[in-house]
Design an enzyme around this catalytic site. Sequence first.
Site, mmCIF file in Angstrom:
data_model
loop_
_atom_site.group_PDB
_atom_site.id
_atom_site.type_symbol
_atom_site.label_atom_id
_atom_site.label_comp_id
_atom_site.label_asym_id
_atom_site.label_seq_id
_atom_site.Cartn_x
_atom_site.Cartn_y
_atom_site.Cartn_z
ATOM 1 N N ARG A 129 2.783 7.614 -14.756
ATOM 2 C CA ARG A 129 3.109 8.346 -13.931
ATOM 3 C C ARG A 129 2.135 9.224 -13.408
ATOM 4 O O ARG A 129 2.636 10.038 -12.484
ATOM 5 C CB ARG A 129 4.195 9.350 -14.843
ATOM 6 C CG ARG A 129 5.579 8.988 -14.201
ATOM 7 C CD ARG A 129 6.520 9.635 -15.315
ATOM 8 N NE ARG A 129 7.889 10.071 -14.973
ATOM 9 C CZ ARG A 129 8.829 9.736 -15.625
ATOM 10 N NH1 ARG A 129 8.944 8.579 -16.605
ATOM 11 N NH2 ARG A 129 10.187 9.998 -15.192
ATOM 12 N N LYS A 182 14.554 1.664 -12.336
ATOM 13 C CA LYS A 182 13.852 1.039 -13.202
ATOM 14 C C LYS A 182 14.186 0.847 -14.560
ATOM 15 O O LYS A 182 13.840 -0.460 -15.109
ATOM 16 C CB LYS A 182 12.536 2.237 -13.498
ATOM 17 C CG LYS A 182 11.756 2.640 -12.035
ATOM 18 C CD LYS A 182 10.829 3.501 -12.630
ATOM 19 C CE LYS A 182 10.957 4.498 -13.498
ATOM 20 N NZ LYS A 182 11.645 5.873 -12.762
ATOM 21 N N ARG A 218 22.837 12.483 -19.002
ATOM 22 C CA ARG A 218 21.530 12.994 -19.630
ATOM 23 C C ARG A 218 21.356 14.389 -19.171
ATOM 24 O O ARG A 218 21.737 14.959 -17.903
ATOM 25 C CB ARG A 218 20.550 12.255 -19.039
ATOM 26 C CG ARG A 218 19.809 11.015 -19.674
ATOM 27 C CD ARG A 218 19.037 10.295 -19.161
ATOM 28 N NE ARG A 218 17.811 10.950 -18.764
ATOM 29 C CZ ARG A 218 16.763 10.350 -18.159
ATOM 30 N NH1 ARG A 218 16.646 8.882 -18.286
ATOM 31 N NH2 ARG A 218 15.653 11.149 -17.657
ATOM 32 N N ARG A 278 12.277 17.126 -10.815
ATOM 33 C CA ARG A 278 11.673 15.916 -11.251
ATOM 34 C C ARG A 278 11.066 14.860 -9.963
ATOM 35 O O ARG A 278 10.396 14.228 -10.092
ATOM 36 C CB ARG A 278 12.778 14.951 -12.168
ATOM 37 C CG ARG A 278 13.041 15.473 -13.517
ATOM 38 C CD ARG A 278 14.235 14.767 -14.117
ATOM 39 N NE ARG A 278 14.100 13.574 -14.185
ATOM 40 C CZ ARG A 278 15.433 12.832 -14.582
ATOM 41 N NH1 ARG A 278 16.709 13.420 -13.979
ATOM 42 N NH2 ARG A 278 15.278 11.576 -14.633
ATOM 43 N N ARG A 324 24.491 9.145 -12.699
ATOM 44 C CA ARG A 324 24.440 8.296 -13.726
ATOM 45 C C ARG A 324 24.862 8.796 -15.173
ATOM 46 O O ARG A 324 24.902 9.897 -15.466
ATOM 47 C CB ARG A 324 22.718 8.248 -13.927
ATOM 48 C CG ARG A 324 22.153 7.645 -15.346
ATOM 49 C CD ARG A 324 20.801 7.072 -15.079
ATOM 50 N NE ARG A 324 19.805 8.554 -15.329
ATOM 51 C CZ ARG A 324 18.497 8.326 -15.000
ATOM 52 N NH1 ARG A 324 18.016 7.140 -14.606
ATOM 53 N NH2 ARG A 324 17.820 9.534 -15.135
#
Length: 239
Positions: free
Chosen positions: A104, A29, A176, A187, A143
């Site tokens: 969300r 996203k 992160r 998550r 990531r």
Amino acid sequence: MEGGQRKQMAQARPGIGAIVLLGAPGAGKGTQAKALEARYDVPQISTGDMFRAHLTLCTKLGQQAKEYMVRGSLVPDEIVHNMVADRFLAPDCEKGMILDGYPRTVVQAEDLTKTLNNMGWPSPLVVYLALDYNLLLQRLTGRRTCPQCGRIYNIYLQPPAAEGICDLDSSPLVMRKDDREEVIRERLRAFTEQTRPVAKYYRQVGRFNKLDGSRSPDVITQDLFSLLDAERKNNGAAA
Ligand code: AMP
């Protein structure tokens, strides 16, 4: 505002309106939001980035959100509402906005519908980036982000030219805190239980599009451009 007045205002508004990028953490996203932001000159509004900025600045809101973020749970709807409500009123949202990571929950989606209505916007154009669980895990554990310019890399799929260094500004890339495996699982659980129903909600109210998020980011970007350009043409704006 009366319904007719609102409709007139929505038609009169230039730009692309509200675009909702929906998808699990790691679906891409953020990467796509940045591409859309550059092409259509509307801001990316990432509630995750907003919360991280509050955390860095040690605000009260940041403190409230922290306990949920560190364990990978969703921040309560009311806190999210208070944070986004003002953001939509900023002048840079005049032509539209790319919503990344919001809404969300179904409560947030309903809240967004009301907010857009009050602002004279039509319902959002929703794009759901669908991806399977194993690929999501690989995307999240790989990531890395540039803390300076926000560019997102993946050490497996889209590595920087020099290991650990941003191609654009040479800053050292960071991982992160919530991209660690134990937090990632939580998550993804929150996504399945609380965010998947949002896709169902939008499928029912219309303007819902599902894209295969496992393809290369550039291919997905082209799909998004085509989708948005077609929408603009239908709405009478120059693509
Ligand atoms: P993200 O960067 O979008 O993955 O968001 C990071 C974290 O911020 C999430 O795991 C949640 O704890 C929190 N968060 C971001 N956006 C929302 C939202 N719309 N509703 C609730 N929590 C959110």
